[in-house]
Write a protein that holds these residues in place. Structure first.
Motif, PDB file in Angstrom:
ATOM      1  N   LEU A   1      11.839 -67.539  -0.965  1.00 14.67           N
ATOM      2  CA  LEU A   1      11.582 -67.858   0.448  1.00 14.67           C
ATOM      3  C   LEU A   1      12.723 -67.355   1.329  1.00 14.67           C
ATOM      4  O   LEU A   1      12.499 -66.856   2.443  1.00 14.67           O
ATOM      5  CB  LEU A   1      11.428 -69.371   0.626  1.00 14.67           C
ATOM      6  N   LYS A   2      13.969 -67.470   0.830  1.00 16.74           N
ATOM      7  CA  LYS A   2      15.120 -66.966   1.578  1.00 16.74           C
ATOM      8  C   LYS A   2      15.038 -65.445   1.718  1.00 16.74           C
ATOM      9  O   LYS A   2      15.292 -64.886   2.794  1.00 16.74           O
ATOM     10  CB  LYS A   2      16.405 -67.379   0.858  1.00 16.74           C
ATOM     11  N   LYS A   3      14.674 -64.783   0.623  1.00 17.61           N
ATOM     12  CA  LYS A   3      14.532 -63.322   0.671  1.00 17.61           C
ATOM     13  C   LYS A   3      13.431 -62.921   1.649  1.00 17.61           C
ATOM     14  O   LYS A   3      13.551 -61.926   2.378  1.00 17.61           O
ATOM     15  CB  LYS A   3      14.218 -62.789  -0.728  1.00 17.61           C
ATOM     16  N   PHE A   4      12.364 -63.724   1.678  1.00 17.74           N
ATOM     17  CA  PHE A   4      11.262 -63.429   2.598  1.00 17.74           C
ATOM     18  C   PHE A   4      11.727 -63.468   4.051  1.00 17.74           C
ATOM     19  O   PHE A   4      11.308 -62.647   4.875  1.00 17.74           O
ATOM     20  CB  PHE A   4      10.128 -64.437   2.397  1.00 17.74           C
ATOM     21  N   SER A   5      12.594 -64.438   4.378  1.00 19.50           N
ATOM     22  CA  SER A   5      13.074 -64.542   5.763  1.00 19.50           C
ATOM     23  C   SER A   5      13.818 -63.287   6.182  1.00 19.50           C
ATOM     24  O   SER A   5      13.683 -62.815   7.314  1.00 19.50           O
ATOM     25  CB  SER A   5      13.955 -65.782   5.929  1.00 19.50           C
ATOM     26  N   TYR A   6      14.615 -62.710   5.260  1.00 15.69           N
ATOM     27  CA  TYR A   6      15.335 -61.466   5.565  1.00 15.69           C
ATOM     28  C   TYR A   6      14.354 -60.305   5.770  1.00 15.69           C
ATOM     29  O   TYR A   6      14.476 -59.519   6.720  1.00 15.69           O
ATOM     30  CB  TYR A   6      16.309 -61.124   4.438  1.00 15.69           C
ATOM     31  N   LEU A   7      13.403 -60.206   4.833  1.00 16.29           N
ATOM     32  CA  LEU A   7      12.438 -59.105   4.931  1.00 16.29           C
ATOM     33  C   LEU A   7      11.565 -59.238   6.174  1.00 16.29           C
ATOM     34  O   LEU A   7      11.261 -58.239   6.844  1.00 16.29           O
ATOM     35  CB  LEU A   7      11.564 -59.073   3.677  1.00 16.29           C
ATOM     36  N   ALA A   8      11.159 -60.460   6.499  1.00 15.71           N
ATOM     37  CA  ALA A   8      10.337 -60.677   7.685  1.00 15.71           C
ATOM     38  C   ALA A   8      11.099 -60.322   8.957  1.00 15.71           C
ATOM     39  O   ALA A   8      10.546 -59.695   9.877  1.00 15.71           O
ATOM     40  CB  ALA A   8       9.855 -62.123   7.745  1.00 15.71           C
ATOM     41  N   ALA A   9      12.382 -60.716   9.007  1.00 14.99           N
ATOM     42  CA  ALA A   9      13.211 -60.385  10.177  1.00 14.99           C
ATOM     43  C   ALA A   9      13.349 -58.878  10.319  1.00 14.99           C
ATOM     44  O   ALA A   9      13.286 -58.324  11.429  1.00 14.99           O
ATOM     45  CB  ALA A   9      14.579 -61.041  10.044  1.00 14.99           C
ATOM     46  N   LEU A  10      13.536 -58.192   9.180  1.00 19.13           N
ATOM     47  CA  LEU A  10      13.663 -56.733   9.208  1.00 19.13           C
ATOM     48  C   LEU A  10      12.350 -56.087   9.647  1.00 19.13           C
ATOM     49  O   LEU A  10      12.347 -55.142  10.458  1.00 19.13           O
ATOM     50  CB  LEU A  10      14.067 -56.216   7.826  1.00 19.13           C
ATOM     51  N   ALA A  11      11.234 -56.603   9.144  1.00 13.96           N
ATOM     52  CA  ALA A  11       9.928 -56.050   9.509  1.00 13.96           C
ATOM     53  C   ALA A  11       9.668 -56.217  11.009  1.00 13.96           C
ATOM     54  O   ALA A  11       9.220 -55.290  11.686  1.00 13.96           O
ATOM     55  CB  ALA A  11       8.827 -56.727   8.699  1.00 13.96           C
TER      56      ALA A  11
END
Length: 573
Positions: free
Chosen positions: A72-82
């Protein structure tokens, strides 16, 4: 509908190329590169999210709570980048659209104004309806839709390349028993998606192709309806004096009926293609699940691999379905592009037309002459044939003749404005100034109106007051810096006085006057000519008019009717 002479792709290049090789090309390429780079980064994040999905759903399947929260933490980074890359790509795209529209608008305006194309298109009965709309609206639509469709296509190509490998590996090999043999289809989900997209695109073209001419016609009919409303507003007083409301209402009703009927056809066709796109999208939602489900139930893939495969298949299918999803937008873009191509093509054709009336400097600066001058109307009806005239400096000339014989057309030809004909006109170095019966009143302050097209800053306040007093417009002295609709505010007689004032400012060597004082009473007309002869001592007048009072100011009189009868040169006109 008028189609460009070149193939559509080559014709579109004629609109695209000028901007991308102009002085703004590096700025444009930079913005395009930025937008493309951010889109590439966005696609990369989608690829990472796809792999993330495999790990995430596998962690759920295997009840790995620690991995679940870490993912979930990794998802937050990827979502912010997207999100950030997508927004930055959008920002660069919109700035590129805006800059391109600004440049292309100036390009079309310059084409429209150069060589008096705006006038010649009107005379020729051009099929370029409503050029104002093509410049104000179609240019903007073309720029925004071209950039959007190009970048969307670029993003989908990257998406296809990125997820092709993922889908190829994850979908495995489909084994189809054929008797004693087994047919193996590697990457079967990709091939299934490709066939699905091709079928969908083919059906979309069949259903949506009529939208191109319908959208083209809709733009024309909307512009015609809007133009009739603008004409009503501009001629409100004349309509009120005639009590023409019922007639105008009927005109509005008829023109809107054309808009309404065509739009009904667009709705019908859009309903059909929207229904197809919706059906296509709904099937596409379950299509990859149906394809991968047998392998999942056979326990050949994990739940995470199942979700990753579905996600990759959806991305590939979306990329391959770009044409299907965007077909209504493509149809509208093509209609808009056709309108711009027709407009550009007609202006270029006008510039290529041979100038059969040769206009050249006269070796003697004190003479205007025309030799073997033949003048046509736009539909090739001959007005004058083999006309020879000479005007000497200082010899004020009045041209007379019955209405319709062509006096105004002759004056426009002498000024170099009329394009239809043959022969030679020799003019002095300084072009004659032309005063029409109804002067043009541009938008702006009264100062700008009075000096048009010169710069009003060249005159001081006292100069304006003096000039207004000279031409009998002293009642306007307190409104010099006021902006108004002067064509409506001023009577035609006052507008003609403004036209005379412009001549006093510009001090031309030759003044061509086409009934330029017809709205003045005879006493006011006498004062105007006294003023002109007093102030413009070096100016020669060539006038068209019917009043006998004009004879006092023009020692030389040319009767076109007598001239033609005497020389057998009068042609039915």
């Amino acid at each position: 509908m008028v189609q460009p002479n070149l193939s559509f792709s080559k014709a579109v290049f004629k609109i695209l190329w000028p901007y991308w090789r102009s002085e703004k090309k590096w700025e444009a390429l930079f913005l395009l590169l930025c937008s493309g780079s951010f889109l590439a980064a966005f696609v990369f994040t989608q690829l990472e999210l796809n792999y993330w999905g495999n790990d995430f759903y596998t962690a759920l399947q295997e009840f790995r709570m620690n991995d679940f929260f870490g993912l979930l933490k990794k998802f937050s980074y990827l979502a912010a980048l997207a999100i950030s890359t997508y927004v930055l790509a959008f920002y660069a795209q919109k700035h590129l659209e805006l800059r391109w529209r600004k440049w292309l608008t100036h390009f079309y305006i310059q084409k429209w104004l150069s060589h008096r194309n705006y006038y010649h298109l009107l005379l020729a009965g051009s099929q370029t309806d409503n050029p104002d709309q093509r410049i104000a609206e179609d240019v903007g639509h073309f720029c925004s839709e071209t950039i959007r469709l190009f970048l969307d296509a670029f993003r989908n190509i990257l998406m296809l390349i990125a997820f092709l490998g993922v889908l190829w590996v994850l979908s495995g090999t489909l084994k189809i028993p054929l008797g004693d043999k087994v047919l193996e289809v590697p990457g079967y989900m990709f091939w299934a998606g490709l066939i699905y997209a091709i079928i969908g695109s083919f059906i979309s073209v069949k259903i949506g192709n009529p939208l191109v001419p319908l959208n083209y016609e809709q733009e024309k009919r909307e512009a015609d309806f809007r133009y009739s409303l603008i004409r009503f507003r501009e001629n409100a007083e004349g309509i009120a004096l005639y009590s023409g409301e019922n007639s105008e209402n009927q005109t509005f009703g008829n023109r809107f009926e054309y808009v309404y009927d065509n739009f009904k056809s667009i709705i019908k066709r859009s309903f059909m293609i929207s229904g197809w796109i919706s059906f296509y999208g709904q099937i596409a939602y379950v299509f990859p699940i149906l394809l991968i489900a047998p392998r999942y139930f056979a326990k050949e893939v994990t739940f995470g691999a199942l979700m990753q495969t579905i996600g990759a298949c959806n991305h590939v299918n979306t990329a391959l379905s770009f044409f299907v999803d965007q077909y209504p937008a493509i149809a509208h873009w093509k209609a808009t592009t056709n309108r711009l191509l027709v407009f550009l093509g007609e202006m270029e054709e006008l510039e290529k037309l041979p100038k059969e009336i040769r206009i050249s400097p006269h070796p003697e600066p004190s003479i205007i002459s025309c030799r073997n001058l033949t003048i046509f109307l736009p539909h090739e009806k001959i007005l004058f044939e083999n006309l020879n005239l000479k005007f000497q400096k200082g010899e004020h000339t009045l041209i007379k003749g019955p209405s319709g014989i062509g006096k105004s057309t002759l004056m426009r030809t002498l000024s170099g404005l009329w394009p239809y004909g043959s022969g030679q006109i020799q003019l002095p170095t300084q072009s004659p100034m032309f005063l029409p019966q109804k002067p043009y009143m541009p938008l702006g302050t009264l100062k700008e109106i009075l000096t048009y097209p010169e710069d009003h800053a060249k005159l001081e306040e006292k100069d304006f007051l003096n000039l207004l007093d000279l031409v009998g417009l002293e009642n306007l002295s307190g409104r010099l810096n006021e902006i108004d609709d002067w064509a409506r505010v001023l009577s035609l007689g006052e507008q003609q006085r403004v036209s005379i004032l412009r001549a006093l400012i510009q001090k031309p060597q030759w003044l061509l006057m086409d009934e330029a004082t017809s709205s003045l009473d005879e006493d006011s007309e006498r004062k105007v000519f006294e003023l002109l002869q007093h102030v413009l001592k070096e100016t020669t007048f060539i006038s068209v008019g019917h009043r006998a009072s004009l004879l006092a100011w023009h020692p030389r009189v040319i009767s076109l009717e007598d001239l033609f009868q005497g020389s057998s040169m009068m042609i039915n006109a």
